[in-house]
Write a protein that holds these residues in place. Structure first.
Motif: not given
Length: 504
Positions: A245, A279, A281, A349
């Motif tokens: 991330c 990071c 979802p 993301y």
């Protein structure tokens, strides 16, 4: 013309069968993009006679069973899949980043099912209406207005496709040149300016190819485009497991690949967010950019101008067999789109940009694998733009001077005008997101929702208006109107808001 017991039309010996081929043969070498382009008034433009499978000047009524198909089931699936997949795949991760995983999957499922249903309506209308030309169905249903609606929608969709391809050139070519030449300081270098490069590629590479009367490389371009998108998907999946991330890297390692990481880290710290929050979802997201999700999806699933020509060339042709082709193609593209969107989103993301490939450079720089992907995409889209110009030029030629002989001057002027107009769109429209949004909300909605159902209601006479089929088609038509008006309205409001905030 005599009608057989099975309801099919056969050509009697005293009729001129040469009307369905310029030389009496069916020279079908490259079905993939040829099928996609046949529906654009190819019966009236002499430049198409050696390029497409259409009748000579269209004096005879074109029926759905003029000649037996020669394309296998598997190749038809390949052709339709290739007609579906396109540059829209680059914007799907952006759509997921602004809807969330769950909402995106719901929208993707509904759009794919609706698109498949519209193919069903289109095939049934073609059988009942006795034509395998999209525009001709419009003319039979609503006269000149229907013909112009079909032609205008397909032309708008093709202009949108051209613009999205040139946007890729604008975004990606400077990055490729920068990586190949190992340039660090880009200030003042004209050949790293995307606008200049789009003009250069358009008029040095694309224009000469577009001026050709016969595009012999057509089939190779089709296969290359699909292989390129498959390669792109593989790279997106692989990169998910190679790139941690971005915010997590910036906060924990306190170092950056480029300035973007620093900006992301500072923004995260300023908002008191953590790497874990950034990071993680999300499954349902609603913001100002969510309105672009449905138009991007509809743009990605438009293949309807290609359905009827592919149906025409299908061996052992039947509506059920063509629906099986459509089901397999749509399911394959559903999986491909879902994987591309999901792995792109899970890599970046909320930092996903409207064009996914560009996000990799903005966040992690360029490596050899990404460079190869960019080169493959650039070659594919550069060779595809002339293919997309071809039907637009044919439509314009038919509308302006349908009875005149071929003229190189007129041919060249129309080609240059189309290419110049598309370049202006690419230069002055801020992002590829706006192209996806506008075309998806207008032309794509017309081709998927409105036109197939409107043609079905008008031309399929054997079913009464109170039948379940007609009521379903009417509801589908009304839902398309709602989707188009709603999406366009919300997109325009977003543009106005951005303009007032200094965004555009």
């Amino acid at each position: 013309m005599k009608k057989t017991e099975m309801g099919r039309f056969n050509i009697s010996p005293d009729e001129d069968s040469s009307s369905y081929s310029s030389n009496g043969d069916f020279n079908y070498s490259y079905p993939t993009k040829q099928a996609a382009l046949k529906s654009h008034y190819v019966d009236v433009d002499p430049e198409n006679q050696n390029f497409l499978l259409e009748s000579n000047l269209g004096k005879k009524k074109y029926e759905t069973d003029f000649h037996p198909g020669t394309t296998s089931f598997g190749m038809s699936v390949f052709n339709l899949s290739n007609a579906i997949v396109g540059s829209g795949i680059l914007g799907l991760s952006y759509a997921m980043a602004n809807t969330g995983i769950a909402l995106f999957i719901i929208l993707l499922t509904f759009v794919s099912i609706f698109s498949l249903y519209s193919v069903h309506l289109l095939l049934k209308t073609a059988n009942e209406g006795g034509s395998l030309l999209y525009e001709q169905l419009g003319h039979k249903a609503y006269g000149l207005a229907g013909k112009l609606a079909a032609s205008g929608s397909i032309t708008m969709q093709n202009i949108g496709a051209m613009s999205s391809y040139l946007f890729i050139v604008k975004y990606e070519l400077p990055l490729v040149i920068k990586a190949l030449m190992n340039i660090e300081d880009t200030n003042g270098l004209w050949y790293l300016n995307g606008d200049y490069l789009v003009l250069l590629v358009s008029f040095v590479l694309i224009l000469p190819l577009s001026l050709l009367r016969n595009l012999g490389y057509l089939g190779y371009t089709s296969g290359l485009s699909l292989l390129c998108m498959i390669f792109f998907l593989i790279v997106v999946i692989c990169k998910k497991f190679q790139i941690p991330c971005p915010v997590e890297v910036a906060l924990m390692a306190n170092e950056t690949v480029n300035g973007t990481f620093t900006q992301v880290a500072l923004a995260a710290l300023a908002s008191n967010s953590t790497a874990a929050d950034t990071c993680r979802p999300r499954y349902f997201i609603f913001n100002s950019q969510t309105v672009y999700a449905v138009p991007i999806l509809t743009f990605s699933f438009v293949c309807h101008p290609a359905v009827l020509p592919i149906y025409e060339e299908l061996k052992s042709r039947s509506r059920r067999r063509m629906m099986n082709v459509s089901k397999i193609s749509f399911f394959a593209m559903f999986l491909m789109y879902l994987l591309a969107a999901l792995f792109g989103y899970l890599t970046f993301y909320e930092h996903v940009e409207s064009e996914l490939l560009h996000t990799y450079s903005a966040i992690v720089g360029t490596d050899i694998l990404l460079l190869v992907v960019r080169l493959a995409v650039l070659v594919a889209v550069t060779l595809t733009v002339p293919v997309v110009i071809f039907p637009i030029r044919s439509s314009v030629t038919h509308l302006l001077c349908p009875t005149k002989e071929f003229s190189w001057f007129r041919h060249s002027v129309i080609t240059v005008t189309i290419l110049a107009f598309t370049n202006l769109l690419v230069i002055f429209v801020p992002t590829i997101r706006d192209i996806f949004g506008f075309i998806g909300a207008s032309a794509a909605a017309m081709l998927i929702f409105i036109l197939p159902s409107a043609f079905y209601i008008k031309l399929v006479k054997k079913e009464p208006m109170r039948s379940v089929q007609k009521i379903g088609a009417l509801c589908f038509l009304l839902s398309g109107v709602v989707v188009m008006i709603g999406s366009m309205g919300l997109i325009v409001l977003d543009w106005v808001h951005d303009a007032s905030a200094g965004g555009h």
